[in-house]
Design a protein around this motif. Sequence first.
Motif, PDB file in Angstrom:
ATOM      1  N   TYR A 260       0.837  -1.212   0.000  1.00  0.00           N
ATOM      2  CA  TYR A 260       0.000   0.000   0.000  1.00  0.00           C
ATOM      3  C   TYR A 260       0.869   1.257   0.000  1.00  0.00           C
ATOM      4  O   TYR A 260       0.639   2.186  -0.795  1.00  0.00           O
ATOM      5  CB  TYR A 260      -0.937  -0.022   1.217  1.00  0.00           C
ATOM      6  CG  TYR A 260      -1.576   1.300   1.493  1.00  0.00           C
ATOM      7  CD1 TYR A 260      -2.604   1.781   0.684  1.00  0.00           C
ATOM      8  CD2 TYR A 260      -1.130   2.103   2.544  1.00  0.00           C
ATOM      9  CE1 TYR A 260      -3.171   3.019   0.912  1.00  0.00           C
ATOM     10  CE2 TYR A 260      -1.695   3.335   2.786  1.00  0.00           C
ATOM     11  CZ  TYR A 260      -2.715   3.795   1.963  1.00  0.00           C
ATOM     12  OH  TYR A 260      -3.264   5.025   2.198  1.00  0.00           O
ATOM     13  N   LYS A 264       0.848   3.992  -3.027  1.00  0.00           N
ATOM     14  CA  LYS A 264       0.422   5.375  -2.737  1.00  0.00           C
ATOM     15  C   LYS A 264       1.491   6.361  -3.224  1.00  0.00           C
ATOM     16  O   LYS A 264       1.182   7.373  -3.865  1.00  0.00           O
ATOM     17  CB  LYS A 264       0.209   5.517  -1.228  1.00  0.00           C
ATOM     18  CG  LYS A 264      -0.404   6.816  -0.808  1.00  0.00           C
ATOM     19  CD  LYS A 264      -0.688   6.766   0.683  1.00  0.00           C
ATOM     20  CE  LYS A 264      -0.770   8.148   1.257  1.00  0.00           C
ATOM     21  NZ  LYS A 264      -0.701   8.146   2.705  1.00  0.00           N
ATOM     22  N   GLN A 281      -9.837   9.433 -10.390  1.00  0.00           N
ATOM     23  CA  GLN A 281     -10.658   8.852  -9.320  1.00  0.00           C
ATOM     24  C   GLN A 281     -10.542   7.319  -9.278  1.00  0.00           C
ATOM     25  O   GLN A 281     -10.635   6.703  -8.211  1.00  0.00           O
ATOM     26  CB  GLN A 281     -12.118   9.274  -9.478  1.00  0.00           C
ATOM     27  CG  GLN A 281     -12.896   9.055  -8.198  1.00  0.00           C
ATOM     28  CD  GLN A 281     -14.298   9.595  -8.289  1.00  0.00           C
ATOM     29  OE1 GLN A 281     -15.053   9.267  -9.203  1.00  0.00           O
ATOM     30  NE2 GLN A 281     -14.673  10.418  -7.336  1.00  0.00           N
ATOM     31  N   GLU A 284      -7.613   6.711  -7.193  1.00  0.00           N
ATOM     32  CA  GLU A 284      -7.903   7.149  -5.827  1.00  0.00           C
ATOM     33  C   GLU A 284      -8.789   6.122  -5.110  1.00  0.00           C
ATOM     34  O   GLU A 284      -8.522   5.711  -3.973  1.00  0.00           O
ATOM     35  CB  GLU A 284      -8.609   8.510  -5.869  1.00  0.00           C
ATOM     36  CG  GLU A 284      -8.829   9.119  -4.508  1.00  0.00           C
ATOM     37  CD  GLU A 284      -9.791  10.298  -4.542  1.00  0.00           C
ATOM     38  OE1 GLU A 284     -10.182  10.735  -3.457  1.00  0.00           O
ATOM     39  OE2 GLU A 284     -10.164  10.765  -5.641  1.00  0.00           O
ATOM     40  N   PHE A 285      -9.833   5.660  -5.796  1.00  0.00           N
ATOM     41  CA  PHE A 285     -10.743   4.691  -5.177  1.00  0.00           C
ATOM     42  C   PHE A 285     -10.042   3.357  -4.923  1.00  0.00           C
ATOM     43  O   PHE A 285     -10.314   2.670  -3.951  1.00  0.00           O
ATOM     44  CB  PHE A 285     -11.988   4.487  -6.049  1.00  0.00           C
ATOM     45  CG  PHE A 285     -13.035   5.564  -5.868  1.00  0.00           C
ATOM     46  CD1 PHE A 285     -12.759   6.710  -5.138  1.00  0.00           C
ATOM     47  CD2 PHE A 285     -14.307   5.413  -6.424  1.00  0.00           C
ATOM     48  CE1 PHE A 285     -13.722   7.713  -4.978  1.00  0.00           C
ATOM     49  CE2 PHE A 285     -15.280   6.401  -6.251  1.00  0.00           C
ATOM     50  CZ  PHE A 285     -14.974   7.551  -5.534  1.00  0.00           C
ATOM     51  N   VAL A 288      -8.174   3.776  -1.841  1.00  0.00           N
ATOM     52  CA  VAL A 288      -9.103   3.773  -0.699  1.00  0.00           C
ATOM     53  C   VAL A 288      -9.473   2.332  -0.330  1.00  0.00           C
ATOM     54  O   VAL A 288      -9.449   1.938   0.845  1.00  0.00           O
ATOM     55  CB  VAL A 288     -10.374   4.595  -1.026  1.00  0.00           C
ATOM     56  CG1 VAL A 288     -11.463   4.369   0.019  1.00  0.00           C
ATOM     57  CG2 VAL A 288     -10.036   6.078  -1.134  1.00  0.00           C
ATOM     58  N   ASP A 289      -9.784   1.531  -1.346  1.00  0.00           N
ATOM     59  CA  ASP A 289     -10.129   0.128  -1.080  1.00  0.00           C
ATOM     60  C   ASP A 289      -8.946  -0.617  -0.453  1.00  0.00           C
ATOM     61  O   ASP A 289      -9.122  -1.445   0.450  1.00  0.00           O
ATOM     62  CB  ASP A 289     -10.552  -0.576  -2.373  1.00  0.00           C
ATOM     63  CG  ASP A 289     -11.911  -0.080  -2.876  1.00  0.00           C
ATOM     64  OD1 ASP A 289     -12.606   0.621  -2.099  1.00  0.00           O
ATOM     65  OD2 ASP A 289     -12.264  -0.372  -4.032  1.00  0.00           O
ATOM     66  N   TYR A 291      -6.595   0.705   1.395  1.00  0.00           N
ATOM     67  CA  TYR A 291      -6.459   1.165   2.776  1.00  0.00           C
ATOM     68  C   TYR A 291      -7.510   0.502   3.674  1.00  0.00           C
ATOM     69  O   TYR A 291      -7.205   0.037   4.786  1.00  0.00           O
ATOM     70  CB  TYR A 291      -6.599   2.688   2.812  1.00  0.00           C
ATOM     71  CG  TYR A 291      -6.348   3.290   4.169  1.00  0.00           C
ATOM     72  CD1 TYR A 291      -5.077   3.282   4.711  1.00  0.00           C
ATOM     73  CD2 TYR A 291      -7.395   3.843   4.904  1.00  0.00           C
ATOM     74  CE1 TYR A 291      -4.844   3.810   5.976  1.00  0.00           C
ATOM     75  CE2 TYR A 291      -7.161   4.382   6.159  1.00  0.00           C
ATOM     76  CZ  TYR A 291      -5.888   4.365   6.688  1.00  0.00           C
ATOM     77  OH  TYR A 291      -5.662   4.885   7.933  1.00  0.00           O
ATOM     78  N   ALA A 292      -8.731   0.423   3.175  1.00  0.00           N
ATOM     79  CA  ALA A 292      -9.815  -0.195   3.964  1.00  0.00           C
ATOM     80  C   ALA A 292      -9.508  -1.681   4.203  1.00  0.00           C
ATOM     81  O   ALA A 292      -9.698  -2.202   5.312  1.00  0.00           O
ATOM     82  CB  ALA A 292     -11.149  -0.027   3.239  1.00  0.00           C
TER      83      ALA A 292
END
Length: 381
Positions: A260, A264, A281, A284-285, A288-289, A291-292
């Motif tokens: 990750y 990033k 995006q 970016e998404f 985000v996934d 990171y989650a």
Amino acid sequence: MRTNIQEAEEFRDYIAKWVDNRLIPVAEEIDVAGEFPRELAKELGELGYIGTMYPEGAGGIGLENPNLCFSILNEEIARGSLGFAAWICMQGSTATHTIYEWGNDHLKKEYMEPALKGEKICAFAITEPNAGSDAASLRTKATKVDGGWVINGSKVFTSNGTVADFITIVASTDLSLGAKGLELFVVDTDFDGFSVSQKLDKMSVRSSDTAALSFDDMFVPDNHMLSSETGNGFRNAYRSLTVDRIFTAALAVGNARAAYDAAKQYAQEREQFGRQIGSFQAIEFRLVDMYANLQTAAMHTYHAAQMADRGEDITTEAAMAKLVASEKGREVCHDAVTIYGGWGLMNEYPVQRYLRDSYFPMVGGGTPEIMRKIIGRKAAH
Ligand SMILES: Cc1cc2nc3c(=O)[nH]c(=O)nc-3n(C[C@H](O)[C@H](O)[C@H](O)COP(=O)(O)OP(=O)(O)OC[C@H]3O[C@@H](n4cnc5c(N)ncnc54)[C@H](O)[C@@H]3O)c2cc1C
């Protein structure tokens, strides 16, 4: 007074510095060579980290929350090299834990204490060519003789197998009894009849040593048998392997964290269409996934570790931590390779190693199907 979380975070700061300075610079090299770096293991022993799980009287460092700290140790080392971390996961847990719990003074002094100092390397071998998920069906046979046992059989996929000074093995004293006939024996790799039949080459965790072993009329003295009551061997091995699942989950978290972090940074540096790719995006998404997924994996792992520190039953939570962390961890690594585009496939960048290594936490200590079977006993019935 320091809280348990403060203790764990201070512990993380120390080991993270060692990982940044000593391990990350050589991580690629040891992966390519496929060699276990023994000198780094010795260094960690001298620094006291191998004894994270144990009280001071047993050669450990006497922490308030050893399971959480050992998870963090595994996570941080895996952030540098999952292959190397697989070694400490075994050495600081199952391979020494069995002696700590069920070993006599001789075994503790001659084997466990030097192992915690990094002077001796150790392993734990249950898996056999025809007994993997169904470990209790193993065929290695221990026959009672005067003063000890004569052991014949073989093991496969033994981590640290070619470099170990001693190995705790599971063997049957009576094949007709199934799991109830199994016992644990500490085998010195200098014993006559012990041999490494093959050093196994692999695509994942290449700097973790993996071997096939052979026992040919190998005499093991009585005082090298671990379990005190006949028939407890499998139960004892199972207890050690259960808690070990939390640490294997931590390996997956550390490796995914490295993937990750790398993705990033790459998304901020790489430009296409006149913009940083991280400003699209879609990227970016994806981050985000990632990171989650990473946070989900870490939370399951720390939750199970804290339960273990409180002495609670962790059978379901340890399996769940390993299942979630290993599957989510692999997804994170896959996403990292995707964000790197063509460079993701090149050996210049470590993301390909993170993806290759992400398969190990899924298999070591039991496959996802076996984890689901364990969780299913509580969740599905
Ligand atoms: C790099 C590495 C290091 C390892 N280190 C060690 C070690 O140090 N010591 C040690 O003892 N072992 C070690 N292992 C062995 C590991 O624990 C086993 O590989 C694992 O338990 C799976 O066993 P198997 O490989 O024989 O697969 P199998 O049991 O043959 O499984 C094959 C497939 O069938 C599925 N399957 C099997 N049974 C069921 C079922 N009942 N329901 C649904 N699906 C099922 C599995 O999930 C898998 O997908 C290591 C393995 C690897 C790859």
